[in-house]
Design a protein around this motif. Structure first.
Motif, PDB file in Angstrom:
ATOM      1  N   ALA A 126       0.736  -1.246  -0.037  1.00 53.41           N
ATOM      2  CA  ALA A 126       0.131  -0.173  -0.158  1.00 53.41           C
ATOM      3  C   ALA A 126       0.807   1.604  -0.393  1.00 53.41           C
ATOM      4  O   ALA A 126       0.756   1.931  -1.203  1.00 53.41           O
ATOM      5  N   GLY A 127       2.084   1.088   0.758  1.00 54.48           N
ATOM      6  CA  GLY A 127       2.319   2.541   0.880  1.00 54.48           C
ATOM      7  C   GLY A 127       3.638   3.023  -0.163  1.00 54.48           C
ATOM      8  O   GLY A 127       3.466   3.802  -0.530  1.00 54.48           O
ATOM      9  N   CYS A 128       3.534   1.510  -0.403  1.00 58.38           N
ATOM     10  CA  CYS A 128       4.307   2.365  -1.976  1.00 58.38           C
ATOM     11  C   CYS A 128       3.645   2.539  -3.326  1.00 58.38           C
ATOM     12  O   CYS A 128       3.809   3.031  -3.697  1.00 58.38           O
ATOM     13  N   GLU A 129       2.252   2.046  -3.231  1.00 50.72           N
ATOM     14  CA  GLU A 129       1.663   2.264  -4.533  1.00 50.72           C
ATOM     15  C   GLU A 129       1.119   3.847  -4.479  1.00 50.72           C
ATOM     16  O   GLU A 129       0.919   4.558  -5.088  1.00 50.72           O
ATOM     17  N   ASP A 130       1.296   4.109  -2.845  1.00 49.79           N
ATOM     18  CA  ASP A 130       0.650   6.060  -2.644  1.00 49.79           C
ATOM     19  C   ASP A 130       1.530   6.357  -3.468  1.00 49.79           C
ATOM     20  O   ASP A 130       1.393   7.681  -3.561  1.00 49.79           O
ATOM     21  N   CYS A 131       3.147   5.703  -3.624  1.00 52.00           N
ATOM     22  CA  CYS A 131       4.175   6.942  -3.897  1.00 52.00           C
ATOM     23  C   CYS A 131       4.387   6.787  -4.923  1.00 52.00           C
ATOM     24  O   CYS A 131       4.609   7.819  -5.400  1.00 52.00           O
ATOM     25  N   ILE A 132       4.101   6.006  -5.679  1.00 53.98           N
ATOM     26  CA  ILE A 132       4.157   6.011  -7.117  1.00 53.98           C
ATOM     27  C   ILE A 132       2.708   6.455  -7.637  1.00 53.98           C
ATOM     28  O   ILE A 132       3.040   7.292  -8.499  1.00 53.98           O
ATOM     29  N   ASN A 170      13.628   2.133   0.692  1.00 54.92           N
ATOM     30  CA  ASN A 170      13.159   1.109  -0.149  1.00 54.92           C
ATOM     31  C   ASN A 170      11.587   0.976  -1.174  1.00 54.92           C
ATOM     32  O   ASN A 170      12.260   0.707  -1.893  1.00 54.92           O
ATOM     33  N   ILE A 171      11.413   2.212  -0.528  1.00 63.36           N
ATOM     34  CA  ILE A 171      10.136   2.214  -1.648  1.00 63.36           C
ATOM     35  C   ILE A 171      10.663   3.428  -2.656  1.00 63.36           C
ATOM     36  O   ILE A 171      10.081   2.846  -3.682  1.00 63.36           O
ATOM     37  N   ALA A 172      11.544   4.446  -2.190  1.00 63.62           N
ATOM     38  CA  ALA A 172      11.911   5.117  -3.255  1.00 63.62           C
ATOM     39  C   ALA A 172      12.695   4.465  -4.483  1.00 63.62           C
ATOM     40  O   ALA A 172      12.305   4.809  -5.880  1.00 63.62           O
ATOM     41  N   TYR A 173      13.755   2.955  -4.239  1.00 64.24           N
ATOM     42  CA  TYR A 173      13.481   2.315  -5.440  1.00 64.24           C
ATOM     43  C   TYR A 173      12.926   2.010  -6.036  1.00 64.24           C
ATOM     44  O   TYR A 173      12.353   1.978  -7.427  1.00 64.24           O
ATOM     45  N   GLN A 174      11.504   1.203  -5.921  1.00 66.98           N
ATOM     46  CA  GLN A 174      10.623   0.754  -6.816  1.00 66.98           C
ATOM     47  C   GLN A 174       9.872   1.584  -7.094  1.00 66.98           C
ATOM     48  O   GLN A 174       9.600   1.709  -8.246  1.00 66.98           O
ATOM     49  N   VAL A 175      10.124   3.022  -6.245  1.00 65.60           N
ATOM     50  CA  VAL A 175       9.275   3.935  -7.331  1.00 65.60           C
ATOM     51  C   VAL A 175       9.756   4.768  -8.884  1.00 65.60           C
ATOM     52  O   VAL A 175       9.573   4.933  -9.982  1.00 65.60           O
ATOM     53  N   ALA A 176      11.465   4.275  -8.452  1.00 66.26           N
ATOM     54  CA  ALA A 176      12.203   4.590  -9.621  1.00 66.26           C
ATOM     55  C   ALA A 176      12.182   4.254 -10.693  1.00 66.26           C
ATOM     56  O   ALA A 176      12.774   3.829 -12.152  1.00 66.26           O
ATOM     57  N   LEU A 177      12.270   2.541  -9.978  1.00 62.49           N
ATOM     58  CA  LEU A 177      12.115   1.555 -11.284  1.00 62.49           C
ATOM     59  C   LEU A 177      11.052   1.711 -11.646  1.00 62.49           C
ATOM     60  O   LEU A 177      10.328   1.505 -12.995  1.00 62.49           O
ATOM     61  N   SER A 178       9.409   1.513 -11.044  1.00 61.14           N
ATOM     62  CA  SER A 178       8.556   2.134 -11.670  1.00 61.14           C
ATOM     63  C   SER A 178       8.112   3.201 -12.814  1.00 61.14           C
ATOM     64  O   SER A 178       7.998   2.803 -13.447  1.00 61.14           O
ATOM     65  N   TYR A 245       9.581  -8.416  -2.542  1.00 58.59           N
ATOM     66  CA  TYR A 245      10.622  -8.083  -3.350  1.00 58.59           C
ATOM     67  C   TYR A 245      11.021  -5.800  -2.705  1.00 58.59           C
ATOM     68  O   TYR A 245      11.176  -5.654  -2.927  1.00 58.59           O
ATOM     69  N   ILE A 246      10.015  -6.071  -1.716  1.00 57.04           N
ATOM     70  CA  ILE A 246      10.281  -4.308  -0.923  1.00 57.04           C
ATOM     71  C   ILE A 246      10.761  -4.406   0.024  1.00 57.04           C
ATOM     72  O   ILE A 246      12.218  -3.688   0.041  1.00 57.04           O
ATOM     73  N   PHE A 247      11.421  -5.415   0.673  1.00 58.08           N
ATOM     74  CA  PHE A 247      12.462  -5.841   0.968  1.00 58.08           C
ATOM     75  C   PHE A 247      13.852  -6.144   0.717  1.00 58.08           C
ATOM     76  O   PHE A 247      14.361  -5.601   1.349  1.00 58.08           O
TER      77      PHE A 247
END
Length: 342
Positions: A126-132, A170-178, A245-247
């Motif tokens: 959820a938190g990762c999706e919010d940042c995307i 961790n989240i910033a990296y996933q947002v960058a990938l997205s 994957y986020i960890f």
């Protein structure tokens, strides 16, 4: 207070407790209010809702150079994702608010800090999706589909940086990938362009413990290994483990995307140290551009601790962020001028 039964996970100091019956107890700290647009010590701040459905909001930090200097010059934007084990952490926390205020002045940029949904009420992703989703919100501003007073007037959304500390890294990296993998066509109009990634002491983990998790002393590491286990119970989706994957961000096809250049800082006494080094090596092997900075005698996110925030290492880390951003902006400016000449 009613007896809720067995506690199955607890954030340090009882800040967040998860009970066996599924109920949650959260000890709310005293939030720092925004300045309601008034400049205080060179920075004004304003809170804005990004999504009425989820309640996700952001605090915007505007340095006074946007007003005092040439107002026609737009400022770069740093999209900041606060850490806190995915369970705590908000732009209104005293240490996060103070950090963003200082960095907005130091970097002469607008900081947009995201208040994403937190576990265990809202487990990952959820938190990762919010940042995307925050990037999509900024895209709408870039395309003039919606207005945001400060961002519409002062922000250069084609020169954005993603920054996160600890779990926020961790989240910033996933947002960058997205963002790097996005199918959004720039032919649709202006869009947010992420030109740099800043990960301060990211909280990367795997299911098996690393040497630094086992051996680094908890009082110096600043985050004991058992806290990682508690956070895992509260933040991870049911049925998953720390290889989620986020960890655990080791993604086989990372070489298939081009991520923005990254600055990654780590403390050698951090429990996360080994995984952070492993992550950096994997990124380099995949052809990604990154700079890794180690602090030999420091633990996890020391720059946020009141007794460390003004130490030489914290000041050096702050300067490294400034230098990294300036270097990226200067390189892009030089490239743009070369294109115009040719």
């Amino acid at each position: 207070m009613a007896n809720r039964g067995e506690i199955i996970a607890e954030f340090p100091g009882g800040v967040v407790r998860l009970y066996k019956d599924g109920s949650i107890e959260r000890c709310h700290g005293v939030p720092v209010p925004c300045s309601q647009g008034a400049f205080v010590d060179g920075v004004a701040s304003m809170d804005i809702t990004l999504d009425d459905t989820t309640g996700v909001w952001a605090r915007i930090f505007l340095p006074d150079c946007a007003i005092n200097d040439d107002s026609s010059v737009r400022l770069p934007v740093v999209i900041h994702i606060p850490g806190g084990g995915f369970c705590i952490g908000s732009p209104s926390d005293p240490e996060k608010n103070s950090l963003c205020r200082r960095r907005a002045v130091d970097t002469r940029s607008i900081w947009v800090s995201i208040a994403y949904r937190r576990a265990p009420e809202h487990r990952l992703p959820a938190g990762c999706e919010d940042c995307i989703g925050a990037i999509a919100w900024l895209n709408r501003i870039a395309r003039h589909e919606i207005e945001s007073q400060w961002l519409s007037q002062h922000a250069d959304l084609e020169h954005c940086f993603l920054a996160g500390d600890s779990a926020g890294g961790n989240i910033a990296y996933q947002v960058a990938l997205s963002a790097a993998s996005s199918e959004i066509s720039r032919a649709q109009g202006p869009a947010v362009k992420i030109i740099g990634l800043i990960l301060l002491h990211p909280g990367f983990l795997k299911e098996e413990r690393s040497k630094s998790e086992i051996e680094n002393p908890p009082d110096l590491a600043l985050v004991p290994a058992d806290i990682m286990d508690q956070v895992s119970i509260m933040a991870l989706p049911e049925g998953t483990n720390k290889n989620y994957y986020i960890f655990n961000p080791w993604i086989p096809d990372v070489s298939q995307v081009v991520l923005p250049p990254a600055l990654i800082t780590i403390g050698k006494l951090d429990k996360f140290y080994d995984r952070s080094v492993e992550f950096c090596r994997a990124m380099e092997a995949a052809g990604q551009d990154l700079e890794m900075v180690e602090y030999a005698n420091m633990g996890h996110c020391f720059h946020l601790m009141p007794n460390f925030e003004s130490c030489p290492e914290a000041l050096d880390q702050s300067q490294k962020v400034v230098n990294f951003m300036n270097k990226r902006l200067q390189m892009l400016q030089a490239g743009s001028e070369a294109d115009q000449v040719s």
